[in-house]
Scaffold this motif. Structure first.
Motif, PDB file in Angstrom:
ATOM      1  N   ALA A   1      -0.460  -9.415  21.789  1.00 53.86           N
ATOM      2  CA  ALA A   1      -0.855  -7.956  21.856  1.00 53.86           C
ATOM      3  C   ALA A   1       0.194  -7.121  21.723  1.00 53.86           C
ATOM      4  CB  ALA A   1      -1.444  -8.029  23.365  1.00 53.86           C
TER       5      ALA A   1
ATOM      6  N   GLN B   1      -5.457   3.541  25.359  1.00 52.89           N
ATOM      7  CA  GLN B   1      -3.949   3.497  25.382  1.00 52.89           C
ATOM      8  C   GLN B   1      -3.679   2.368  24.381  1.00 52.89           C
ATOM      9  OE1 GLN B   1      -2.395   3.394  29.363  1.00 52.89           O
ATOM     10  NE2 GLN B   1      -2.954   5.664  29.375  1.00 52.89           N
ATOM     11  N   VAL B   2      -4.386   1.121  24.504  1.00 52.25           N
ATOM     12  CA  VAL B   2      -3.799   0.069  23.913  1.00 52.25           C
ATOM     13  C   VAL B   2      -4.843  -0.550  22.981  1.00 52.25           C
ATOM     14  CG1 VAL B   2      -3.148  -2.213  24.511  1.00 52.25           C
ATOM     15  CG2 VAL B   2      -2.694  -0.616  26.129  1.00 52.25           C
TER      16      VAL B   2
ATOM     17  N   LEU C   1       1.949   6.021  22.092  1.00 52.91           N
ATOM     18  CA  LEU C   1       1.701   6.290  23.227  1.00 52.91           C
ATOM     19  C   LEU C   1       2.926   6.531  24.225  1.00 52.91           C
ATOM     20  CD1 LEU C   1      -0.516   6.334  25.534  1.00 52.91           C
ATOM     21  CD2 LEU C   1      -0.154   4.156  26.082  1.00 52.91           C
TER      22      LEU C   1
ATOM     23  N   SER D   1      -4.779  -7.665  27.429  1.00 50.56           N
ATOM     24  CA  SER D   1      -5.214  -6.237  27.282  1.00 50.56           C
ATOM     25  C   SER D   1      -5.003  -5.646  28.599  1.00 50.56           C
ATOM     26  CB  SER D   1      -6.617  -6.304  26.670  1.00 50.56           C
ATOM     27  OG  SER D   1      -7.007  -4.844  26.897  1.00 50.56           O
TER      28      SER D   1
ATOM     29  N   THR E   1       3.717   5.491  30.998  1.00 45.88           N
ATOM     30  CA  THR E   1       3.250   6.867  30.705  1.00 45.88           C
ATOM     31  C   THR E   1       3.451   7.743  32.112  1.00 45.88           C
ATOM     32  OG1 THR E   1       0.918   6.266  31.051  1.00 45.88           O
ATOM     33  CG2 THR E   1       1.509   6.541  28.823  1.00 45.88           C
ATOM     34  N   VAL E   2       3.497   7.092  33.147  1.00 40.03           N
ATOM     35  CA  VAL E   2       3.641   7.998  34.202  1.00 40.03           C
ATOM     36  C   VAL E   2       5.071   8.258  34.383  1.00 40.03           C
ATOM     37  CG1 VAL E   2       3.706   8.057  36.887  1.00 40.03           C
ATOM     38  CG2 VAL E   2       1.317   7.433  35.565  1.00 40.03           C
TER      39      VAL E   2
ATOM     40  N   GLN F   1       0.593   1.479  18.306  1.00 40.31           N
ATOM     41  CA  GLN F   1      -0.145   2.239  19.502  1.00 40.31           C
ATOM     42  C   GLN F   1       0.672   2.464  20.490  1.00 40.31           C
ATOM     43  OE1 GLN F   1      -3.499   1.072  18.497  1.00 40.31           O
ATOM     44  NE2 GLN F   1      -4.816   1.963  19.996  1.00 40.31           N
ATOM     45  N   LEU F   2       1.265   1.552  21.007  1.00 42.05           N
ATOM     46  CA  LEU F   2       2.401   1.489  22.163  1.00 42.05           C
ATOM     47  C   LEU F   2       3.631   2.646  21.822  1.00 42.05           C
ATOM     48  CD1 LEU F   2       2.255  -2.142  23.406  1.00 42.05           C
ATOM     49  CD2 LEU F   2       1.304  -0.095  24.499  1.00 42.05           C
TER      50      LEU F   2
ATOM     51  N   ALA G   1       1.246   0.192  29.786  1.00 39.46           N
ATOM     52  CA  ALA G   1       0.973   1.637  29.526  1.00 39.46           C
ATOM     53  C   ALA G   1       0.710   2.672  30.567  1.00 39.46           C
ATOM     54  CB  ALA G   1      -0.408   1.677  28.540  1.00 39.46           C
ATOM     55  N   ASP G   2       0.150   2.221  31.530  1.00 42.67           N
ATOM     56  CA  ASP G   2       0.061   2.944  33.076  1.00 42.67           C
ATOM     57  C   ASP G   2       1.240   3.288  33.478  1.00 42.67           C
ATOM     58  OD1 ASP G   2      -2.599   3.483  32.621  1.00 42.67           O
ATOM     59  OD2 ASP G   2      -3.130   1.994  34.415  1.00 42.67           O
TER      60      ASP G   2
ATOM     61  N   LEU H   1      -6.839 -12.717  25.036  1.00 45.04           N
ATOM     62  CA  LEU H   1      -6.663 -11.362  24.503  1.00 45.04           C
ATOM     63  C   LEU H   1      -7.212 -10.497  25.432  1.00 45.04           C
ATOM     64  CD1 LEU H   1      -6.789 -11.163  20.690  1.00 45.04           C
ATOM     65  CD2 LEU H   1      -4.831 -11.341  22.180  1.00 45.04           C
TER      66      LEU H   1
ATOM     67  N   THR I   1       0.841  -7.018  17.757  1.00 48.20           N
ATOM     68  CA  THR I   1      -0.249  -6.319  16.810  1.00 48.20           C
ATOM     69  C   THR I   1      -0.672  -5.051  17.467  1.00 48.20           C
ATOM     70  OG1 THR I   1      -1.742  -7.297  18.537  1.00 48.20           O
ATOM     71  CG2 THR I   1      -1.537  -8.503  16.672  1.00 48.20           C
ATOM     72  N   HIS I   2      -0.282  -4.570  18.707  1.00 43.56           N
ATOM     73  CA  HIS I   2      -0.573  -3.403  19.009  1.00 43.56           C
ATOM     74  C   HIS I   2       0.763  -2.456  19.105  1.00 43.56           C
ATOM     75  CE1 HIS I   2      -4.407  -4.916  19.253  1.00 43.56           C
ATOM     76  NE2 HIS I   2      -5.003  -3.720  19.593  1.00 43.56           N
TER      77      HIS I   2
ATOM     78  N   LEU J   1      -8.759  -5.414  21.569  1.00 45.00           N
ATOM     79  CA  LEU J   1      -8.044  -6.565  22.460  1.00 45.00           C
ATOM     80  C   LEU J   1      -9.218  -7.492  23.459  1.00 45.00           C
ATOM     81  CD1 LEU J   1      -4.512  -5.392  23.105  1.00 45.00           C
ATOM     82  CD2 LEU J   1      -5.334  -7.342  21.972  1.00 45.00           C
TER      83      LEU J   1
ATOM     84  N   VAL K   1      -1.180  -5.352  29.121  1.00 53.63           N
ATOM     85  CA  VAL K   1      -0.627  -4.178  28.475  1.00 53.63           C
ATOM     86  C   VAL K   1      -1.110  -2.609  28.846  1.00 53.63           C
ATOM     87  CG1 VAL K   1      -0.266  -3.527  26.192  1.00 53.63           C
ATOM     88  CG2 VAL K   1      -0.200  -5.894  26.480  1.00 53.63           C
ATOM     89  N   GLU K   2      -2.481  -2.891  29.335  1.00 47.61           N
ATOM     90  CA  GLU K   2      -2.966  -1.435  29.950  1.00 47.61           C
ATOM     91  C   GLU K   2      -1.880  -1.156  30.978  1.00 47.61           C
ATOM     92  OE1 GLU K   2      -7.086  -1.084  30.174  1.00 47.61           O
ATOM     93  OE2 GLU K   2      -7.188  -2.439  28.600  1.00 47.61           O
TER      94      GLU K   2
END
Lengths: 328, 328
Positions: B21, A146-147, B32, B307, B318-319, B28-29, B314-315, B303, B24-25, A289, B310-311
């Motif tokens: 993070a 995901q990240v 997602l 991470s 996304t939910v 990706q985010l 994301a969780d 980092l 740089t990501h 990361l 940031v996860e």
């Protein structure tokens, strides 16, 4: 109480494990899913074998009978080999049945096809149990992805080979003796070819590659070697230097190409897989990361593999449950 | 493009890591979450410190300014100590803002309160970063608990202590020398008390206990000992016997009571934590179905901890994204 109707394809070690796990963890699942998971049918090969299955469960050798179970919602597939597993899961998906598989040979080849088909039909395809048994590597990678970007994966993904190499080292015995020991302990099949040739590890490596990098290397380009040529002397010589033979799957990307090898390598004490012994599996992931981390655990076995499949079930049906609730 | 407005509380190592993070990501985010994560404000303590933060981001010493950011959706908390972190997160939750914390001291004490409050207000509380930095132990336990019961947890959850013990063993140096080495390498604070006294590990242990067993032991009943009294001689004597000192948190249930200890123990080669060296953390979980498995990885660091946070983000999102889509 709502019922989730499930069927098992195959009733070998893994199938029996799922059967047991669903029974022993019934309350836990009920609480989690708000539904009772009922095994409605079991597909078997040999109708004459004696099995300890509740008499009100349909036992059949015909896949059609399974597909025709009214209201069937999920199939656990624990058959060996590409076929008939692939055909069965295809048909299940077309009927809107969720599928959960432990079949690595099939999934290494057809995983992508099944996942895409699942998406088309709104069906989930769980495959945690295909790789490293109870070690939750698939969901951990999914989560990380995901990240993070994955830079490299190295893993011991065949417990039989690892057991044999461990015994050769710690007991100073030959490959043949260690293999026999593995067989006596139930850690190796009567025909151990797929484990000791590296083919089993190869399949798992392809599944990991697909997930981590979105693609697989060309199979014939993968350096594949089993553990059969490693001698007692080599193992002991390495030991003198504090080195150990480990059968390691290695995958990384170089200039957009996937490089993979599955072979015995010598590792020193600072290598994260150095201390992974016996039937354990372990997977080291290098992520953008997070850095480098390692998951170690039971690589096979009835209950660990069943646990992986039942967790897939829990994932699929908690998401479905959540979708049916009003959003917060 | 939808925007997710975020704020950081604290801009120390972890806060800066999250800032980096998210930058740089970003792609990706975006992919997602279908949304751009924008850092709208940063709460700091010292207004005179120079910081490398984009000029259009609100930098303030007043939490009210953060709360008043229009449309603020998520707060990353990376302050040290029970207060003001607890008060801030309470107020954020009351405003319906999602919270993600790395503050183990606060969460060990008030985690349950915050989670319950979050539930009441329909707000998620992410706390992966509180325990073992980048090692994804919180989500792995949550996942396991869906199906497994946890029997026992043993872990090395303080990287500083582990680094010191590792150096004492491998270099044959004293505790003081190893501590200085840790400080020179940035692995120990100027005031290392919380790490070497075991207090930091204690907090993480309580968080793990709450999650795995639904409760904590009475704090004063926990056997708590740091690593300060271990001598060079003891370490070397152990080494002669192929034993190693590890600072281990241990939690299990006995007759419905949680038993916990956080102290140095001697482990032999067959112990899953034997080879966990340097600043790594590792947690061994014994689960009812899965058996015993171990997660090893970076226990701290900018980092890895970022991470984890940031996860969590994301969780949570996304939910939320899934909930807004039509169900399959």
């Amino acid at each position: 109480m709502t019922i989730i109707k499930a069927a098992l394809l195959g009733y070998g070690t893994v199938g029996q494990g799922v059967y047991t796990a669903l029974k022993t963890h019934r309350q836990q699942l009920k609480k989690l899913l708000g539904a009772e998971v009922e095994i409605a049918g079991v597909l078997i090969k040999d109708p004459n074998k004696k099995r300890d299955i509740d008499p009100d469960i349909l036992i059949t050798t015909e896949f059609e009978d399974i597909l025709n179970i009214p209201g069937l919602q999920v199939i656990f597939e624990a058959i060996v080999g590409e076929e008939p597993g692939f055909t069965y899961l295809n048909r299940a998906i077309e009927k809107g049945i969720q599928v959960i598989t432990a079949n690595k040979v099939m999934f290494a080849r057809y995983g992508k096809v099944l996942l895409q088909k699942g998406q088309k039909y709104g069906v989930s395809v769980g495959y945690e149990a295909t790789t490293a048994g109870g070690v939750p590597i698939i969901r951990t990678l999914k989560q990380l992805l995901q990240v993070n970007k994955i830079n490299r994966i190295q893993g011991i993904v065949n417990g039989t080979s690892n057991f044999i190499l461990t015994e050769m080292r710690s007991r100073g015995i030959s490959f043949d003796e260690a293999l026999q020991l593995a067989q006596r302990n139930g850690y190796a099949e009567e025909d151990p070819t797929s484990d000791i040739s590296g083919k089993d590890a190869f399949c798992k490596t392809m599944i990991l590659s697909e997930l981590a990098f979105g693609k697989q290397p060309i199979w014939s380009d993968v350096e594949l070697e089993g553990i059969t040529s490693i001698t007692e002397e080599q193992v002991q010589q390495a030991l003198q230097l504090n080195l150990r033979y480990k059968h390691v799957a290695d995958i990384y990307q170089e200039n957009g190409t996937i490089k993979a090898s599955v072979k015995p390598i010598l590792v020193g004490e600072s290598h994260p897989l150095f201390s992974v012994d016996g039937v354990d599996n372990a997977i080291t992931v290098e992520a953008s990361l997070l850095g480098r981390f390692t998951l170690t655990g039971p690589g096979a076995g009835k209950l660990p593999t069943a646990s992986a499949m039942v967790e897939d079930l829990a994932d699929i049906f908690t998401v479905k449950k959540r979708e049916l609730q009003p959003s917060i």
